[in-house]
Enzyme design. Structure first.
Site, short mmCIF file in Angstrom:
data_model
loop_
_atom_site.label_atom_id
_atom_site.label_comp_id
_atom_site.label_asym_id
_atom_site.label_seq_id
_atom_site.Cartn_x
_atom_site.Cartn_y
_atom_site.Cartn_z
N GLU A 1 -18.61 -6.25 -2.41
CA GLU A 1 -17.23 -6.75 -2.33
C GLU A 1 -17.10 -8.16 -2.92
O GLU A 1 -16.06 -8.51 -3.46
CB GLU A 1 -16.74 -6.76 -0.89
CG GLU A 1 -16.14 -5.43 -0.45
CD GLU A 1 -14.87 -5.04 -1.20
OE1 GLU A 1 -14.96 -4.66 -2.38
OE2 GLU A 1 -13.79 -5.09 -0.60
N GLU B 1 -12.36 0.35 -9.46
CA GLU B 1 -11.99 -0.54 -10.57
C GLU B 1 -12.99 -0.55 -11.72
O GLU B 1 -12.61 -0.59 -12.89
CB GLU B 1 -11.78 -1.98 -10.07
CG GLU B 1 -10.48 -2.24 -9.34
CD GLU B 1 -10.48 -1.71 -7.92
OE1 GLU B 1 -11.53 -1.21 -7.46
OE2 GLU B 1 -9.42 -1.79 -7.25
N ASP C 1 -4.46 -9.62 -8.51
CA ASP C 1 -4.82 -8.64 -9.54
C ASP C 1 -3.67 -7.83 -10.15
O ASP C 1 -3.32 -7.97 -11.32
CB ASP C 1 -5.92 -7.69 -9.02
CG ASP C 1 -5.65 -7.15 -7.60
OD1 ASP C 1 -4.57 -7.43 -7.06
OD2 ASP C 1 -6.51 -6.44 -7.06
N GLU D 1 0.83 -1.21 0.00
CA GLU D 1 0.00 0.00 0.00
C GLU D 1 0.86 1.26 0.00
O GLU D 1 0.55 2.24 -0.67
CB GLU D 1 -0.93 0.02 1.23
CG GLU D 1 -1.94 -1.11 1.29
CD GLU D 1 -3.04 -1.04 0.23
OE1 GLU D 1 -3.05 -0.09 -0.57
OE2 GLU D 1 -3.88 -1.95 0.20
C1 DMJ Z 1 -6.42 0.47 -5.04
O1 DMJ Z 1 -5.68 0.85 -3.94
C2 DMJ Z 1 -5.55 -0.12 -6.09
O2 DMJ Z 1 -6.21 -0.05 -7.29
C3 DMJ Z 1 -5.13 -1.52 -5.80
O3 DMJ Z 1 -4.42 -2.13 -6.83
C4 DMJ Z 1 -6.27 -2.41 -5.41
N1 DMJ Z 1 -7.45 -1.73 -5.30
C5 DMJ Z 1 -7.50 -0.48 -4.59
C6 DMJ Z 1 -8.85 0.15 -4.75
O4 DMJ Z 1 -9.88 -0.74 -4.77
#
Ligand code: DMJ
Length: 933
Positions: free
Chosen positions: A388, A406, A294, A147
């Site tokens: 979610e 997203e 992802d 993060e």
């Molecule tokens: C974001 O912090 C980024 O896109 C991350 O890759 C995963 N998703 C969150 C938001 O949903």
């Protein structure tokens, strides 16, 4: 176009080595050019309307950012319900979610480049000055490496990229001297100790001040990390290296990627969700494109675009083939096991996978992108937001929605690729829903439950970093943005990195990495720079024609698992026994069970437990059927538990200054008026005397015609209800007496009757945990007259809810935020609830806290109710389901050769390999169950 068109794959069969920036620009150019192809389809949206929507996005951003700056800054995030900053350590811990908070003004840093995209250059200049003046990166706080990288390092680099762009333009940022880059470098060095593992995979967490493993660090004992956590560093780290010339960052990120690549499951070419950072063993062997994986895939493709290194494209393509072979079941994307990719690992999808259609656009594979996006949009239309997690038959699995971007991201990329105005309409709906359901006087609040419309006191920084960027860009024309967006690539947090980095400090790119550099064959560049003629074969209605068959996919859905049954019908073989059809009293079923190696154990309490021993199965195919049957039974059993429970209800405060914008999650009662069948009950609230409501009220005049507030405890819920009803109350809200309890941390609480006939109770009764209850109590203290709506789902904030005092403009409504409940009087802090649908059933008096209730699902079926799904709509071939059935049938007919799932049932696997996998499966199931509960 001509120069770009001469690059890879744009109608050329001869692979040409283009400079990396050209490859990147080419991809973008091809996408943009598609917009001019459009001639028909959904009604075009006028420039005027697009501008209006763009302005609406700007106003919404101001509302979110303005409230953050006014009420939360320098805290990391805004708590929009209580209108204050979220400071880590000062709020109850929410677990992992809090690891994004490093006391470094997260939202401000994450918003930097959004300000420039939204043409707020002056505000950007102010924001940069604040970052330089106020932000400290040396706090004694343990943060997530992932993060911190995507939000803070990415935010600083995105800010730097646009700061130097502005400086070069000559008007703004003339004083800027790479200060953001220096901060980024400082942060980069702080993250490096995380990579001190033999594998090169980073530890998941690090202490910003003390690093890792020192006693003061309070971190460094972790053994596992998620694949996305270790594989989503290359863009930021390489940019940092190339901007500064310090090669070490790019080298570390490459090493981690190399290791993940080496560890891919070799036969399926898939990766698992979590990996041991020391041994490289897969800890969770399920694999999808959503949570936990992802952005690993995203960064492989984007690393190729930004850095021009073919090995990244080759890896991406290898994974992409595997994803399309095993995980993609258009329009669904379903997790599988890495070592048994034909076997679905679950029957639900998570909201994070909504980025995938956008990535497919970048890849140039538009058809499945359109299909998945359309399916997601229908789920959104049903629930206003993407929950979610949702099941393959589109029921809510996890009901919260933290305003994730997203889906907006994919909508933007699909619009760029197709030019289809349909996607502008989709964006318009997203804007409307955000304003209708998530907007509160002090910002935008995450949805706690999309079914009831209740809120969480949470506005994540990614909402500002990503959502507003993509929505604004969706409606913007080139001239609405002060720089050329095509010169940049979006990181996973939508931060902008300039493509010219591809030609800067290139020499460092391959140092100390293990991957071989090979000349790739043409197939790797298929679709990389798609020719619009291939994408939209002479048909401007291309996208619409792909969406059309999926029009009702959500409304007319059937539970999954049909394909194989149909296949069996077609092949004449007997279909395998489905868990939902199983009857413990049917001798034929018992025989099938035996063949599958499943034995029945009759428990003393009358339940039946199922246990499978693959070795006892008649054949490997039967063993596999047994495995699938057991998996279905586990899911069914937990589903059944959920279905016996009443859904949550909503208490919505509708009087000034809330006007319906504060929605609290409430527990239902098994007696009294059923709010799902009757119109909502609306009334002012009044506390009953005695407050516990356990005897005749002494203040009937105060509660007459009102909704009575009663404290939990001392007597049965039904008794309280009768006492307030006798006093003339039109409804009741029971407030938990366990101080600090909250629906954020406790499972949903149902109030049971007293074991007797409760038909005499006619008024609706709802239950609020103490934190939600105190919001109402505080509101009474502050405003005296507080009116609420009791319902099964929060109602739109319609004009009826607003008195004459209602703000007449959006600016006024911002001012109202100051009148919110005073922050000090309550704590509405939220946990990322893993299974909000868990609930407990309670009748008073009882001693245990609702949170103690054990709801673990067990693989058992009741003999009394031997068909576990009697009341569940599951028939696969009835009229309701024809649409999807036909689609699936058509799909399986046309894709028989290419879709391995179709022949899944016919595959023969040696028994010893099944046995070898068996323990792993059990472990994986247990792990998933644990994660999900
Ligand atoms: C974001 O912090 C980024 O896109 C991350 O890759 C995963 N998703 C969150 C938001 O949903």
């Amino acid at each position: 176009m001509s120069e770009a068109g001469g690059g890879r794959g744009c109608g050329s069969s001869v692979p040409q080595r283009a400079p990396w920036s050209l490859v990147a620009a080419t991809a973008a150019f091809c996408l943009v050019s598609a917009t001019s192809v459009w001639t028909a389809g959904a009604a075009p949206m006028s420039r005027e309307e697009r501008q209006k929507l763009g302005n609406q996005v700007l106003e919404m951003f101001d509302h979110a950012y303005g409230n953050y700056m006014e009420h939360a800054y320098p805290a990391d995030e805004l708590m929009p319900l209580t209108c204050r900053g979220r400071v880590r350590g000062q709020e109850p811990s929410r677990g992992d979610v809090d690891d994004a908070l490093g006391k470094f003004s997260l939202t401000l840093i994450d918003s930097l480049d959004t300000l420039v995209v939204l043409n707020k250059t002056k505000e950007f200049e102010d924001a940069v000055r604040k970052v330089l003046r106020d932000v400290n990166l040396d706090n004694d706080v343990v943060v997530s490496v992932f993060e911190t990288n995507i939000r803070v390092l990415g935010g600083l680099l995105g800010g730097h990229s646009l700061a130097i762009m502005l400086k070069e333009k000559g008007e703004y940022m003339q004083w800027y001297n790479d200060e953001l880059l220096q901060m980024a470098k400082q942060l980069g060095y702080k993250l490096l100790p995380a990579f001190n593992t033999t594998s090169g995979l980073p530890y998941p967490r690090i202490n910003l001040k003390f690093g890792i493993r020192k006693p003061e660090a309070r971190t460094g004992t972790e053994t596992d990390t998620c694949t996305a956590c270790a594989g989503t560093l290359i863009l930021e780290f390489a940019a940092l290296s190339r901007f500064t010339g310090a090669t070490i960052f790019e080298e570390y990120a490459r090493k981690a990627l190399d290791f993940l690549w080496e560890k891919r499951q070799r036969s399926s070419n898939l990766v698992g969700v979590t990996i041991n950072i020391h041994t490289g063993d897969w800890v969770r062997k399920d694999s999808g494109v959503g949570a936990g994986i992802d952005s690993y895939y995203e960064y492989l493709l984007k690393a190729y675009v930004l850095l021009g290194d073919d090995s990244f494209l080759e890896r991406f393509n290898t994974h992409y083939d595997a994803i399309m072979r095993y995980i993609s079941q258009p329009p669904l994307l379903l997790d599988v096991h890495i070592h048994k990719p034909m076997l679905n690992a679950r029957t639900w999808m998570d909201a994070l996978l909504a980025f995938f259609p956008g990535l497919q656009v970048l890849k140039g594979d538009i058809r499945p992108a359109i299909e998945t996006h359309e399916m997601l949009y229908q789920v959104i239309k049903k629930h206003n937001f993407l929950p979610e997690a949702f099941t393959t038959d589109f029921r809510v699995h996890w009901a919260q929605h933290p305003l994730r971007p997203e889906f907006a991201e994919s909508t933007y990329f699909l619009y760029k690729a197709t030019g289809d105005p349909y996607y502008l309409e989709v964006g318009k709906t997203l804007i409307e829903n955000l304003n209708k359901y998530a907007r509160v006087p002090c910002g935008f609040a995450a949805m706690k439950d999309v079914r009831t419309g209740s809120h969480e006191d949470r506005m994540d920084s990614f909402f500002l970093a990503e959502m507003f960027k993509y929505l604004y860009l969706l409606f913007a024309d080139k001239e609405d943005i002060i720089f050329d967006i095509e010169d940049y690539i979006f990181t996973t947090e939508a931060h902008l990195l300039p493509l010219w980095l591809s030609t800067t400090n290139q020499s460092i790119s391959k140092k100390n990495t293990t991957s071989d550099y090979t000349e790739l064959d043409d197939s790797n560049f298929d679709w990389t720079c798609p020719n619009t003629q291939i994408l939209f074969p002479n048909d401007p209605l291309y996208a619409q024609s792909i969406r059309e068959p999926l029009k009702n996919v959500v409304d007319k859905s059937c539970p999954r698992g049909i394909i194989r049954v149909e296949e069996s019908f077609r092949s004449g073989a007997k279909p395998p026994l489905r868990a939902r059809d199983f009857m413990a009293t049917n001798p034929e079923h018992l025989e099938i069970l035996k063949k599958m190696g499943v034995s029945l154990i009759h428990l003393k309490d009358g339940r039946v437990q199922l246990v499978q021993h693959a070795i006892q199965a008649a054949s490997s195919i039967d063993a596999e059927d047994g495995l699938r049957f057991m998996q279905e039974m586990i899911e069914l059993s937990s589903q059944q538990q959920k279905e016996q429970q009443l859904p949550p209800r909503a208490v919505q405060i509708v009087s000034h200054p809330f006007f319906g914008r504060v929605v609290l999650t409430a527990g239902p009662a098994q007696f009294g008026l059923d709010l799902s069948k009757h119109k909502e009950t609306r009334g002012f609230v009044a506390s009953s005397k005695p407050y516990n409501g356990c005897s005749e009220l002494t203040n009937p005049e105060a509660v007459m015609g009102k909704i009575a507030l009663i404290q939990r405890g001392q007597c049965m819920f039904a008794e309280k209800a009768r006492n307030i009803q006798n006093a003339g109350a039109i409804g009741g809200i029971v407030i938990d007496d366990n101080e600090g309890s909250s629906s954020d941390t406790a499972p949903l609480f149902q109030m049971a009757g007293d074991g007797k006939d409760t038909d005499d109770i006619k008024i609706p009764m709802l239950f609020l945990f103490s934190k939600e209850g105190s919001i109402i109590l505080d509101a009474i203290r502050e405003y005296e007259e507080v009116e609420v709506l009791l319902s099964d789902k929060a109602k739109d904030r319609d004009p009826d809810m607003e008195s004459e005092e209602q703000p007449s403009s959006e600016n006024d409504s911002q001012d109202q935020s100051a009148e919110q409940i005073t922050p000090s009087s309550q704590e509405v802090d939220l946990v990322d609830q893993e299974s909000p649908e868990e609930s407990s059933l309670n009748s008073e008096p009882e001693s245990s806290s609702p949170a103690d209730t054990d709801n673990a699902a067990s693989v058992s079926a009741s003999e009394q109710n031997s068909n576990p799904m009697e009341n569940h709509e599951t028939t696969s071939l009835d009229g309701e389901c024809t649409d999807l059935d036909n689609q699936l049938q058509e799909q399986s007919e046309t894709e028989e050769d290419s879709n391995p799932n179709v022949s899944w049932g016919k595959k023969v696997q040696p028994i010893d390999s099944i046995l070898a996998d068996w323990n792993e499966d059990i472990e994986a199931f247990e792990m998933m169950e644990k994660d999900e509960l």
